[in-house]
Write a protein that holds these residues in place. Structure first.
Motif, short mmCIF file in Angstrom:
data_model
loop_
_atom_site.label_atom_id
_atom_site.label_comp_id
_atom_site.label_asym_id
_atom_site.label_seq_id
_atom_site.Cartn_x
_atom_site.Cartn_y
_atom_site.Cartn_z
N GLY A 81 0.86 -1.19 0.00
CA GLY A 81 0.00 0.00 0.00
C GLY A 81 0.88 1.23 0.00
O GLY A 81 2.08 1.15 0.34
N SER A 82 0.32 2.38 -0.41
CA SER A 82 1.17 3.58 -0.40
C SER A 82 1.43 4.03 1.04
O SER A 82 2.41 4.73 1.29
CB SER A 82 0.57 4.69 -1.25
N ASP A 83 0.60 3.62 1.99
CA ASP A 83 0.90 3.93 3.39
C ASP A 83 2.28 3.39 3.78
O ASP A 83 3.04 4.05 4.49
CB ASP A 83 -0.14 3.29 4.32
N VAL A 85 4.83 2.85 1.73
CA VAL A 85 5.88 3.63 1.04
C VAL A 85 6.03 5.00 1.71
O VAL A 85 7.15 5.48 1.93
CB VAL A 85 5.55 3.78 -0.46
N LEU A 86 4.90 5.61 2.05
CA LEU A 86 4.96 6.92 2.73
C LEU A 86 5.67 6.81 4.07
O LEU A 86 6.54 7.63 4.40
CB LEU A 86 3.53 7.44 2.96
N SER A 87 5.31 5.81 4.82
CA SER A 87 5.92 5.62 6.13
C SER A 87 7.44 5.43 6.00
O SER A 87 8.22 6.03 6.75
CB SER A 87 5.25 4.41 6.79
N THR A 106 -4.76 17.83 5.29
CA THR A 106 -4.24 16.91 4.29
C THR A 106 -4.43 15.51 4.82
O THR A 106 -5.15 15.30 5.81
CB THR A 106 -2.77 17.24 3.94
N TYR A 107 -3.81 14.54 4.18
CA TYR A 107 -3.95 13.16 4.63
C TYR A 107 -3.47 13.06 6.09
O TYR A 107 -2.31 13.38 6.39
CB TYR A 107 -3.12 12.27 3.71
N GLY A 108 -4.38 12.64 6.97
CA GLY A 108 -4.12 12.70 8.41
C GLY A 108 -2.96 11.83 8.89
O GLY A 108 -2.47 12.01 10.01
N PHE A 109 -2.53 10.92 8.05
CA PHE A 109 -1.47 10.01 8.45
C PHE A 109 -0.10 10.69 8.51
O PHE A 109 0.79 10.24 9.24
CB PHE A 109 -1.40 8.84 7.47
N TYR A 110 0.11 11.80 7.77
CA TYR A 110 1.45 12.42 7.74
C TYR A 110 1.89 12.80 9.15
O TYR A 110 3.03 12.56 9.56
CB TYR A 110 1.47 13.67 6.84
N LYS A 111 0.95 13.41 9.87
CA LYS A 111 1.25 13.86 11.23
C LYS A 111 1.53 12.66 12.15
O LYS A 111 2.40 12.72 13.01
CB LYS A 111 0.03 14.64 11.73
N ASN A 150 -5.07 17.13 -3.28
CA ASN A 150 -5.06 17.02 -1.83
C ASN A 150 -6.29 16.25 -1.34
O ASN A 150 -7.32 16.21 -2.01
CB ASN A 150 -5.02 18.42 -1.22
N ALA A 151 -6.14 15.65 -0.20
CA ALA A 151 -7.26 15.01 0.49
C ALA A 151 -7.31 15.61 1.89
O ALA A 151 -6.26 15.82 2.48
CB ALA A 151 -7.04 13.51 0.57
N PRO A 152 -8.47 15.94 2.43
CA PRO A 152 -9.80 15.65 1.91
C PRO A 152 -10.41 16.78 1.10
O PRO A 152 -11.61 16.76 0.87
CB PRO A 152 -10.60 15.43 3.19
N ILE A 176 5.54 13.95 -3.18
CA ILE A 176 4.24 14.28 -3.77
C ILE A 176 3.40 13.00 -3.77
O ILE A 176 3.73 12.02 -4.45
CB ILE A 176 4.38 14.78 -5.24
N ASP A 177 2.33 13.03 -3.00
CA ASP A 177 1.46 11.88 -2.87
C ASP A 177 0.36 11.98 -3.94
O ASP A 177 -0.55 12.80 -3.83
CB ASP A 177 0.87 11.89 -1.45
N GLU A 178 0.49 11.16 -4.98
CA GLU A 178 -0.44 11.23 -6.12
C GLU A 178 -1.49 10.12 -6.07
O GLU A 178 -1.87 9.56 -7.10
CB GLU A 178 0.34 11.21 -7.44
N ALA A 179 -1.98 9.82 -4.87
CA ALA A 179 -2.96 8.74 -4.71
C ALA A 179 -4.17 8.92 -5.64
O ALA A 179 -4.73 7.95 -6.13
CB ALA A 179 -3.42 8.67 -3.26
N TYR A 180 -4.56 10.19 -5.89
CA TYR A 180 -5.81 10.44 -6.63
C TYR A 180 -5.57 11.05 -8.01
O TYR A 180 -6.51 11.51 -8.65
CB TYR A 180 -6.70 11.39 -5.81
N LEU A 213 -5.91 -5.15 -1.76
CA LEU A 213 -4.71 -5.92 -2.12
C LEU A 213 -3.46 -5.39 -1.42
O LEU A 213 -2.54 -6.14 -1.14
CB LEU A 213 -4.51 -5.86 -3.63
N ARG A 214 -3.47 -4.06 -1.13
CA ARG A 214 -2.38 -3.35 -0.48
C ARG A 214 -1.12 -3.29 -1.35
O ARG A 214 -0.12 -3.98 -1.08
CB ARG A 214 -2.05 -3.97 0.90
N VAL A 215 -1.16 -2.51 -2.40
CA VAL A 215 0.03 -2.25 -3.21
C VAL A 215 0.12 -0.76 -3.53
O VAL A 215 -0.86 -0.15 -3.97
CB VAL A 215 0.06 -3.04 -4.54
C1 PLP Z 1 -3.78 11.01 0.09
C2 PLP Z 1 -3.68 9.57 0.42
N1 PLP Z 1 -2.48 8.99 0.38
C3 PLP Z 1 -2.33 7.68 0.67
C4 PLP Z 1 -3.40 6.90 1.02
C5 PLP Z 1 -3.16 5.46 1.40
O1 PLP Z 1 -3.55 4.57 0.44
P1 PLP Z 1 -3.07 3.07 0.41
O2 PLP Z 1 -2.25 2.78 1.64
O3 PLP Z 1 -4.32 2.27 0.37
O4 PLP Z 1 -2.26 2.93 -0.83
C6 PLP Z 1 -4.67 7.45 1.07
C7 PLP Z 1 -5.83 6.62 1.46
O5 PLP Z 1 -6.92 7.04 1.67
C8 PLP Z 1 -4.81 8.82 0.77
O6 PLP Z 1 -6.01 9.42 0.83
#
Ligand code: PLP
Length: 348
Positions: A81-83, A85-87, A106-111, A150-152, A176-180, A213-215
């Motif tokens: 999952g991109s989580d 890779v981001l982590s 932004t995506y709450g996980f960064y913090k 950006n999300a959300p 640059i998080d290009e999830a969308y 699938l988590r990729v």
């Molecule tokens: C901006 C952004 N980045 C990353 C993710 C993580 O996606 P995933 O771990 O499913 O690839 C999300 C999921 O909602 C997201 O909104």
């Protein structure tokens, strides 16, 4: 009393309610099924091969992705999952005393990752209209993380606007998080030819209908890939399982299917946005598979509760001050979105 236990405020994911009779629009999953090629790959997967560990570097998937994106395979790293890779990017790239910058919304996980890894960070407020101001990212920093779109909020920046930030920060990494991005955004992939401080993150969860699938993957200069690969091998070398690699490869090879599916989502989004506006709601211009909207005549909380009573699940952020009057609604299939509009109308 046990000593040494860690206190951490975790990320709060959208709920995953069980049940068949529901419209689930709370975690930005794709409205359509994975491609027939992915389904075939799953049916014909050789279960005997699971006796062995998965591949270490997903050479097959990386090559297919490299051809698809017109980059080199050694510019790609794949993750769970991109989580994932981001982590790993937070661990690999942000090791100065200067704060890592990202928007307040932004995506709450960064913090959460910054806290978890004791990384100094600064949340930069978006403008009142939720737009990102490039000039806020030109000062001294230890790195930058931007979701684009950006999300959300769903808002997107142009390649040129992102380039200003990348160009001004060539001594730190800009993630640059290009999830969308494949729902109407502009990719920053062309920047890879000019700058070695860009790291672009993509996922199969949104535009390839494979959230379960988590990729995900990162694309960047081979030097950055080397650093993040070392982090991966310090954490969990076999982070991508064999089934995931096989199915993700099939997804890339059947991109025509996804292009069509995602075009349908974009068309549904535009229809749904127009309907919400007709009802007097404020709607941010989205380049994603969700919409951020401020209801009119009712509170976001009351509407959220009502929709839930109708088995329609959307995302509400009661604890985020700037968003507590908003709902984030993923884009489903046309028939689902028609039901959502009908339910909203009935409540108003
Ligand atoms: C901006 C952004 N980045 C990353 C993710 C993580 O996606 P995933 O771990 O499913 O690839 C999300 C999921 O909602 C997201 O909104």
């Amino acid at each position: 009393m046990i000593k040494g236990l860690r206190h951490i405020t975790p990320y709060t994911p959208g709920s995953q309610p069980a049940g068949t009779d529901m419209i689930k629009l709370n975690t930005n999953e794709n409205a359509y099924a994975p491609s027939p090629e992915v389904q075939r790959a799953l049916q014909t997967f050789d279960s005997g091969s699971l006796r062995r560990y998965s591949s270490l570097d997903q050479d097959g998937l990386r090559q297919v992705l490299a051809d698809h994106l017109a980059v080199a395979a050694d510019q790609i790293i794949v993750g769970n999952g991109s989580d994932d890779v981001l982590s790993m990017a937070f661990l690999a790239f942000f090791n100065t005393q200067q704060p890592v910058l990202f928007p307040d919304l932004t995506y709450g996980f960064y913090k959460v990752w910054a806290d978890l890894y004791h990384i100094n960070y600064q949340e930069i407020p978006l403008a009142d209209d939720f737009s990102l101001r490039e000039q806020d990212y030109l000062g001294l920093n230890g790195g930058i993380v931007l979701a684009n779109p950006n999300a959300p909020t769903g808002l997107s920046k142009s390649l040129q606007e992102i380039e200003k930030i990348v160009q001004a920060n060539q001594d730190t990494v800009v993630v640059i998080d290009e999830a969308y991005v494949n729902f109407g955004g502009e990719s920053t992939l062309p920047l890879l030819n000019k700058y070695d401080n860009v790291f672009i993150i993509r996922t199969f969860s949104k535009d390839a209908s494979l959230a379960g699938l988590r990729v995900g993957y990162g694309v960047g200069n081979p030097k950055l890939i080397g650093v993040i690969k070392a982090v991966k091998n310090a954490l969990n070398p076999y982070n991508v399982d064999s089934i995931a690699e096989c199915l993700a490869t099939a997804a890339v090879k059947s991109w025509d299917y996804y292009k069509q599916a995602n075009q349908k989502i974009v068309a549904t989004r535009e229809w749904f946005a127009a309907e919400l506006k007709r009802l007097g709601f404020r709607v941010l211009e989205s380049k994603t598979n969700f919409i951020l909207t401020e209801p009119s005549g009712v509170t976001a909380g009351d509407l959220w509760t009502y929709l839930q009573s109708r088995h329609i699940y959307v995302r509400y952020f009661p604890n985020v001050e700037r968003l507590k009057n908003f709902l984030r609604i993923s884009i489903g299939r046309p028939a689902e979105m028609e039901k959502v509009v009908q339910a909203i109308q009935e409540f108003l």
